[in-house]
Design an enzyme around this catalytic site. Structure first.
Site, short mmCIF file in Angstrom:
data_model
loop_
_atom_site.label_atom_id
_atom_site.label_comp_id
_atom_site.label_asym_id
_atom_site.label_seq_id
_atom_site.Cartn_x
_atom_site.Cartn_y
_atom_site.Cartn_z
N CYS A 165 7.03 13.06 9.46
CA CYS A 165 6.82 14.60 9.78
C CYS A 165 8.01 15.19 10.45
O CYS A 165 8.45 16.46 10.40
CB CYS A 165 5.73 14.61 10.69
SG CYS A 165 5.72 13.22 11.86
N LYS A 192 -10.77 8.11 9.55
CA LYS A 192 -10.55 8.42 8.34
C LYS A 192 -9.31 8.19 7.75
O LYS A 192 -8.65 9.00 7.74
CB LYS A 192 -11.41 9.97 7.86
CG LYS A 192 -11.93 10.02 6.71
CD LYS A 192 -11.03 9.67 5.34
CE LYS A 192 -10.21 10.86 4.95
NZ LYS A 192 -9.17 10.56 3.72
N THR A 201 -4.35 21.45 5.15
CA THR A 201 -5.43 20.58 5.60
C THR A 201 -5.86 20.90 7.08
O THR A 201 -6.83 20.99 7.61
CB THR A 201 -5.22 19.16 5.31
OG1 THR A 201 -4.85 18.92 3.94
CG2 THR A 201 -6.64 18.29 5.56
N GLY A 202 -4.58 20.93 7.91
CA GLY A 202 -4.72 21.18 9.32
C GLY A 202 -5.64 22.40 9.90
O GLY A 202 -6.57 22.46 10.37
N GLU A 221 -1.39 17.38 14.65
CA GLU A 221 -0.23 17.02 14.53
C GLU A 221 0.19 16.97 12.95
O GLU A 221 -0.17 16.67 12.10
CB GLU A 221 -0.01 15.44 14.50
CG GLU A 221 -0.34 14.92 15.97
CD GLU A 221 0.66 15.40 16.98
OE1 GLU A 221 1.71 15.72 16.62
OE2 GLU A 221 0.14 15.19 18.32
N GLY A 273 -1.70 15.46 9.63
CA GLY A 273 -1.47 15.72 7.92
C GLY A 273 -0.87 16.86 7.84
O GLY A 273 0.02 17.47 8.73
N SER A 274 -1.04 17.47 6.85
CA SER A 274 -0.37 18.76 6.19
C SER A 274 -0.91 20.11 6.80
O SER A 274 -2.21 19.79 7.67
CB SER A 274 -0.46 18.99 4.91
OG SER A 274 -1.80 19.01 4.43
N ASP A 328 0.82 -1.14 0.15
CA ASP A 328 0.04 0.04 0.03
C ASP A 328 0.67 1.27 0.02
O ASP A 328 0.52 2.09 -0.81
CB ASP A 328 -0.74 -0.10 1.25
CG ASP A 328 -2.39 0.58 1.04
OD1 ASP A 328 -2.60 0.88 -0.13
OD2 ASP A 328 -2.91 0.73 2.06
N LYS A 374 -7.94 23.84 7.63
CA LYS A 374 -9.32 23.52 7.14
C LYS A 374 -10.10 22.81 8.41
O LYS A 374 -11.13 23.05 8.71
CB LYS A 374 -9.54 22.85 5.79
CG LYS A 374 -8.82 23.66 4.65
CD LYS A 374 -9.29 22.58 3.45
CE LYS A 374 -8.35 23.42 2.33
NZ LYS A 374 -8.00 22.60 1.39
N GLU A 407 8.47 22.14 3.60
CA GLU A 407 8.66 20.75 3.99
C GLU A 407 8.51 19.93 2.59
O GLU A 407 7.42 20.09 1.73
CB GLU A 407 7.37 20.39 4.84
CG GLU A 407 7.49 18.70 5.02
CD GLU A 407 6.24 18.36 5.69
OE1 GLU A 407 5.19 18.62 5.54
OE2 GLU A 407 6.45 17.56 7.01
#
Ligand code: NAD
Length: 491
Positions: free
Chosen positions: A284, A176, A232-233, A250, A228-229, A90, A235, A383
């Site tokens: 990260c 999710k 997105t964090g 995080e 996550g990024s 994966d 949002k 990053e």
């Protein structure tokens, strides 16, 4: 391999019937499909989690929850090889690293089982008050329904870091996973079912950012835990603000590794490489900015370039592999885009920078190092999240700390020096949630994890991870025979 959503203890197709292709990053082949959840599925999952919270799971004792968590830990360990192989297909990571993650995930459930049990003894804790007519006690109660959104770099481990403490606290979860790596989260759902977790206590909805957004916005969610990024964090935090949800984040990093003149070169080279090439640099906390003191710089950088070029690159299931492919085509293009930009800027690439010649397919990239990267370069500031190291040299300790702290991120930092006093001084001066001394990256379930500045809010792991899913309630009693006497005076 599971492909449906796990909601209320049952496997179900997405309401829309939509599916997402799962790609093996080493071969670029689609080898599976999973359901693409939308707002209707998320709503069902949140409803199931609420019912489980109001019903069975929210009323369990810590001891009862510990039993289930231990069964989950045991079941993960029992399926270790299957989980490891699935994670490699994966995500692409080398099998040895995947197995490390699986062991850590099992260990995380076992650790939080102990904390769940201890929680029973930490209830009704007395609070000392300055007024003898009152007594007060503190209860620790589960936060309710947790919406948990995770990235693709450590698929099962990130799920464990969120689900284990939440269940230990008595909360219920809607998880999710990333659309790029959904498979081990679905296997986890299979396991919890068999481990005796009541239906609805953990729900897994595979899907894209649309499902993540539906979860973040859902009024039935009490707590949002996101990894996550930064973009997105932000949002997720904004979505949570509407209902004043508790939010822990995080996020990303651009962590500095400071190497001083008195460091041992062999050890420094080993930890620098571990800090940036482990998990293909998709970490990260990767120490992606190397700051080297001038006196040791030439010798260290020369050795580093030689060793980096020797790292065996290949399919994660080949036991010789130490560097696998990046996770996806989109991410490969992002990382190689930074390399192309570095070349356009005229930065000195001292090793790597290209696809390995023997691997024409798959998202493979050589370990890459740029020397003398200016502070103004995007490669230094942003990053990259790949096997790309940027180096700068410094003269003094003060200069190294200023350079390290000149970043919007503050997740981690590493120091290498033979001088203990200097290590103490510099570790205090660095603005980061994690400082590694004479090493980089070792992570323990018992120790707090998280960053300052744009790297996030809150801490995971250890008892701090459990606190993320607990509400503190004070119960204060008036125990005096006298009337309170504010409105109604004693005759
Ligand atoms: P991402 O932000 O693109 O996606 C993370 C998750 O958010 C995925 O499940 C995605 O589907 C979901 N998502 C996307 N849009 C959303 C929206 N609008 N609302 C809600 N959810 C949405 O991050 P990624 O590329 O999966 O992961 C890489 C990033 O994660 C890096 O920045 C890395 O530093 C960070 N990370 C941080 C830590 C940490 O502990 N600080 C750990 C691992 C990864």
């Amino acid at each position: 391999m599971r492909s449906e959503l796990y909601i209320d203890g049952e496997w179900r197709a997405a309401a829309s019937g939509g599916m997402i292709a799962v790609v093996d990053p080493a071969t670029e082949e689609v080898f599976h499909h999973v359901a693409d959840a939308g707002p209707t599925d998320v709503d069902r999952a949140v409803t199931a989690a609420r019912e489980a919270f109001d019903g069975v799971w929210g009323r369990t004792t810590g001891r009862e929850r510990a039993e289930v968590l231990r069964a989950i830990a045991g079941a993960i360990a029992g399926r270790r090889d299957a989980f490891g192989t699935l994670e490699v297909r994966d995500n692409g990571k080398p099998l040895a690293e995947a197995l490390w993650d699986i062991d850590d995930a099992a260990g995380c459930f076992a650790y939080y089982a102990d904390l769940a049990e201890e929680l029973d003894g930490r209830q009704d804790e007395p609070v000392e008050l300055p007024d003898a007519r009152f007594t007060s006690q503190v209860r620790r109660e589960p936060v309710g329904v947790a919406g948990q959104i995770i990235p693709w770099n450590y698929p099962l481990l990130m799920a464990a870091w969120k689900v284990a403490p939440a269940l230990a606290a008595g909360a219920t979860c809607v998880l999710k996973p990333s659309e790029l790596t959904p498979l081990t989260a679905l296997e986890l759902a299979d396991i919890v079912h068999q481990a005796g977790l009541p239906r609805g206590a953990l729900n897994v909805v595979t899907g894209t950012g649309q499902a993540g957004a539906a979860l973040a916005e859902h009024p039935g969610v009490d707590k949002l835990a996101f990894t996550g990024s930064v973009s997105t964090g932000a949002k997720v935090m904004a979505a949570g603000a509407r209902d004043i949800k508790a939010v822990s984040l995080e996020l990303g990093g651009k962590s500095a590794f400071l190497v001083f003149d008195d460091a041992d070169i062999d050890k420094a080279v080993e930890w620098i490489m571990f800090g940036i090439f482990w998990n293909q640099g998709q970490v990260c906390s990767a120490t992606s900015r190397l700051l080297v003191q001038a006196g040791i710089a030439d010798a260290l950088i020369e050795r580093l370039a030689i060793e980096a070029a020797r790292i065996p690159i290949g399919h994660g299931l080949d036991p010789k592999t130490l560097l696998g492919p990046l996770v996806s085509r989109g991410h490969y293009e992002k990382v190689t885009g930074y390399i192309a930009e570095g070349r356009r800027e005229g930065l000195r690439c001292i090793t790597g920078g290209d696809r390995p010649e023997h691997l024409p397919k798959g998202y493979f990239l050589q370990p890459t190092i740029f020397d003398d990267v200016p502070e103004t370069s995007r490669l230094w500031r942003e990053e990259i999240f790949g096997p790309v190291l940027c180096i700068r040299r410094f003269q003094t300790e003060e200069e190294s700390v200023l350079l390290a702290n000149a970043s919007p991120f503050g997740l981690a930092a590493a120091i290498m020096s033979a001088d203990d006093e200097r290590c103490r001084r510099v570790s205090r001066a660095l603005r980061a949630g994690i400082v590694w001394v004479n090493c980089s990256q070792p992570t323990f379930t018992q120790a707090p994890w998280g960053g300052v500045k744009q790297s996030g809010i809150g801490r995971e792991l250890g008892p701090w991870g459990l606190d993320n899913y607990l509400e503190i309630k004070q119960v204060t009693r008036f125990g005096s025979d006298e009337n309170w006497g504010w409105y109604i005076k004693q005759p």
